[in-house]
Design an enzyme around this catalytic site. Structure first.
Site, PDB file in Angstrom:
ATOM      1  CE1 TYR A   1      -4.120   1.898   0.360  1.00  0.00           C
ATOM      2  CE2 TYR A   1      -2.591   3.435   1.412  1.00  0.00           C
ATOM      3  CZ  TYR A   1      -3.817   3.170   0.806  1.00  0.00           C
ATOM      4  OH  TYR A   1      -4.731   4.186   0.652  1.00  0.00           O
TER       5      TYR A   1
ATOM      6  CG  PHE B   1      -6.923  17.676 -25.065  1.00  0.00           C
ATOM      7  CD1 PHE B   1      -7.026  17.145 -26.344  1.00  0.00           C
ATOM      8  CD2 PHE B   1      -7.193  16.859 -23.983  1.00  0.00           C
ATOM      9  CE1 PHE B   1      -7.402  15.817 -26.535  1.00  0.00           C
ATOM     10  CE2 PHE B   1      -7.556  15.531 -24.162  1.00  0.00           C
ATOM     11  CZ  PHE B   1      -7.659  15.006 -25.449  1.00  0.00           C
ATOM     12  CB  THR B   2     -11.778  17.268 -24.884  1.00  0.00           C
ATOM     13  OG1 THR B   2     -10.818  16.208 -24.745  1.00  0.00           O
ATOM     14  CG2 THR B   2     -12.117  17.438 -26.368  1.00  0.00           C
TER      15      THR B   2
ATOM     16  CG  ASP C   1      -0.927  17.854 -22.136  1.00  0.00           C
ATOM     17  OD1 ASP C   1      -0.290  16.788 -22.147  1.00  0.00           O
ATOM     18  OD2 ASP C   1      -2.155  17.901 -22.336  1.00  0.00           O
TER      19      ASP C   1
ATOM     20  CE  LYS D   1      -3.350  10.133 -24.760  1.00  0.00           C
ATOM     21  NZ  LYS D   1      -4.231  10.228 -23.602  1.00  0.00           N
TER      22      LYS D   1
ATOM     23  NE  ARG E   1     -11.176  14.768 -30.651  1.00  0.00           N
ATOM     24  CZ  ARG E   1     -11.080  14.416 -29.366  1.00  0.00           C
ATOM     25  NH1 ARG E   1      -9.915  14.109 -28.834  1.00  0.00           N
ATOM     26  NH2 ARG E   1     -12.126  14.380 -28.588  1.00  0.00           N
TER      27      ARG E   1
ATOM     28  CG  PHE F   1     -15.854  14.067 -27.417  1.00  0.00           C
ATOM     29  CD1 PHE F   1     -15.684  15.176 -26.604  1.00  0.00           C
ATOM     30  CD2 PHE F   1     -14.979  13.008 -27.275  1.00  0.00           C
ATOM     31  CE1 PHE F   1     -14.668  15.219 -25.666  1.00  0.00           C
ATOM     32  CE2 PHE F   1     -13.950  13.036 -26.347  1.00  0.00           C
ATOM     33  CZ  PHE F   1     -13.804  14.153 -25.531  1.00  0.00           C
TER      34      PHE F   1
END
Ligand code: PLI
Length: 463
Positions: free
Chosen positions: A78, A130-131, A221, A264, A388, A455
């Site tokens: 943990y 960005f969303t 980002d 990514k 998009r 979306f």
């Protein structure tokens, strides 16, 4: 004598296939049924209704044998897992930030950074929205302001660094609202919604200077930062002979901190990162993570996930790896170009973005050309892509009207190390076939609209 003259020397991916996952084929008739059932939203298809899945490169990557082997070394304590410390060491070594808080994925990191830094009434300038990033900024009471260069909104402008911030737009905003109302500027590299377009080192250095002058933080980002580093090496004067790792670290050194969706670049299936030089922000994030994610040494992740992330960082900076990744995307774009299919130029890092406005010029933007095109491509061949455009852009918070983005795109996104050239050929031929019959295609009407990030779950019917 050779029967045929040698006209090219090909490149190939720097890996071979060890484990395979069979794909399910379907008929056009079945796909028509699946698409209708999914409300013509590719997010609502079941994955076994999909043949080639180019929805996203997020969490869909093939891990290496070294990463899978590392999963067996998961320390699921943990508190104080050794995998956490290995990951932290690699974040210090490769990204260069001393402080680190793990999260289960990128938007959890965005949520916490927004909550920590933004006060109601603040403005947050960035290189295009960005969303999820924008939503978390708004939910914290801030207002996102797009300060990307104008070229980024033009799909055919071949500017090599369409992810750059327009320095004048940034200065003008600071002058207008005052530096105290701007908790941070952020840069994504490359810019997802602009078509995977990078910023230059020259630009980030200049933005840093402006931020320093006004006492504003600069955040990164860094979700696909390896691709940004590759484009700098390829396109910017003075970087040709530098390694990807050196360019990557230099890029990061301009920022006060970063958030990352590890799903990514790091070639894993789950994971997120907050890392910073700012001790105050670190202490707050380290405390906040226990409320939303889990203890600060696992942040919603299993130990084995952190091990795979740590190993992924070591793999993602290999020149051959990133060259092959971008090479696949480029191959797809170059093949589409042979059929005259319109897409965003230059070809981006993670995806080819079809220009749905030009592909389906007879559809009005509120007939959802990109949503329509993604559905048509799926019905034609089982290739899944993503809208998009106007659906992703959501509504204006004040007026309630649709936002009408200049870019109305369909994204063909390539998971890392997953598909072969033959899959790309099938995809390209399917899109060419849809293009040939494009005049017959009718638009869509939205029948269900969720409140947040519409979306993902919106439903449509054919007009
Ligand atoms: O999907 P998350 O929560 O791990 O990460 C959110 C996120 C943050 N920044 C950027 C640039 C992203 O691309 C991103 C997620 N992108 C997705 C899911 C995509 O399909 O592009």
């Amino acid at each position: 004598m050779l029967k045929k003259k040698i006209t090219r020397r090909s490149w190939a991916e720097p890996y071979k296939i060890k484990v395979v996952e069979p794909l399910k084929m379907s008929t056009r008739k079945e796909r028509e049924k699946y698409a209708k059932k999914a409300g013509y939203n590719t997010f609502l298809l079941k994955s076994d209704e999909v043949y080639i899945d180019l929805l996203t490169d997020s969490g869909t990557n093939a891990m290496s044998d070294r990463q899978w082997a590392g999963m067996m070394l998961g320390d699921e304590a943990y508190a104080g897992s050794k995998n956490f410390y290995y990951l932290w060491d690699n974040i210090k070594k490769y990204y260069g930030f001393p402080y680190f808080v793990p999260t289960h994925q990128g938007r959890a990191a965005e949520h916490m950074i927004s909550k920590i830094l933004i006060k109601p009434g603040d403005y947050i300038p960035g290189n295009m929205y960005f969303t999820t990033t924008k939503l978390h900024q708004e939910m914290a009471g801030g207002k996102f302001v797009d300060v990307i260069i104008d070229e980024a909104h033009d799909p055919y402008n071949e500017h090599p660094f369409k992810g750059n911030i327009d320095l004048q737009k940034l200065e003008d905003l600071i002058k207008k609202v005052g530096a105290k109302k701007i908790p941070y500027v952020f840069m994504a590299g490359p810019v997802n919604m602009a078509g995977g377009q990078p910023f230059s080192m020259k630009n980030v250095r200049a933005v840093r200077k402006i931020c320093d002058k006004h006492g504003i933080q600069l955040w990164f980002d860094a979700t696909r930062a390896t691709e940004n580093a590759y484009f700098i090496k390829e396109r910017e004067k003075g970087f040709k002979s530098k390694t990807i790792a050196a360019i990557f670290k230099e890029m990061c050194s301009n920022f006060d901190g970063m958030w990352v969706s590890a799903k990514k670049d790091l070639m894993v299936n789950i994971g997120g990162i907050i890392a910073t030089k700012n001790k105050r922000v670190y202490n707050e994030a380290r405390n906040m993570v226990v409320v939303y994610e889990g203890l600060h040494t696992y942040g919603g992740l299993a130990g084995r996930d952190m091990e795979a992330m740590a190993r992924g960082i070591e793999e993602m900076l290999h020149y051959d790896s990133i060259k092959a990744r971008i090479g696949q995307v480029r191959y797809c774009g170059e093949e589409l170009a042979k059929y005259g299919i319109p897409f965003v130029k230059p070809i981006g890092g993670h995806a080819v973005f079809l220009d749905a406005k030009k592909f389906l010029p007879h559809l009005k933007q509120d007939e959802f050309p990109a949503q329509t095109l993604a559905a048509e491509i799926y019905i034609d061949s089982g290739v899944r892509s993503m809208e998009r455009g106007i659906v992703s852009a959501g509504r204006n918070k004040e007026t309630g009207e649709h936002n009408y983005p200049k870019l109305e795109l369909v994204r063909l996104t390539f998971p890392r190390r997953v598909y072969t050239q033959a899959h790309i050929d099938v995809t390209v031929e399917s899109i060419a076939s849809v293009y040939q019959n494009r005049k017959k295609i009718k638009g869509l009407k939205m029948t269900y609209e969720p409140k947040y990030l519409r979306f993902f779950q919106a439903r449509f019917k054919k007009l």
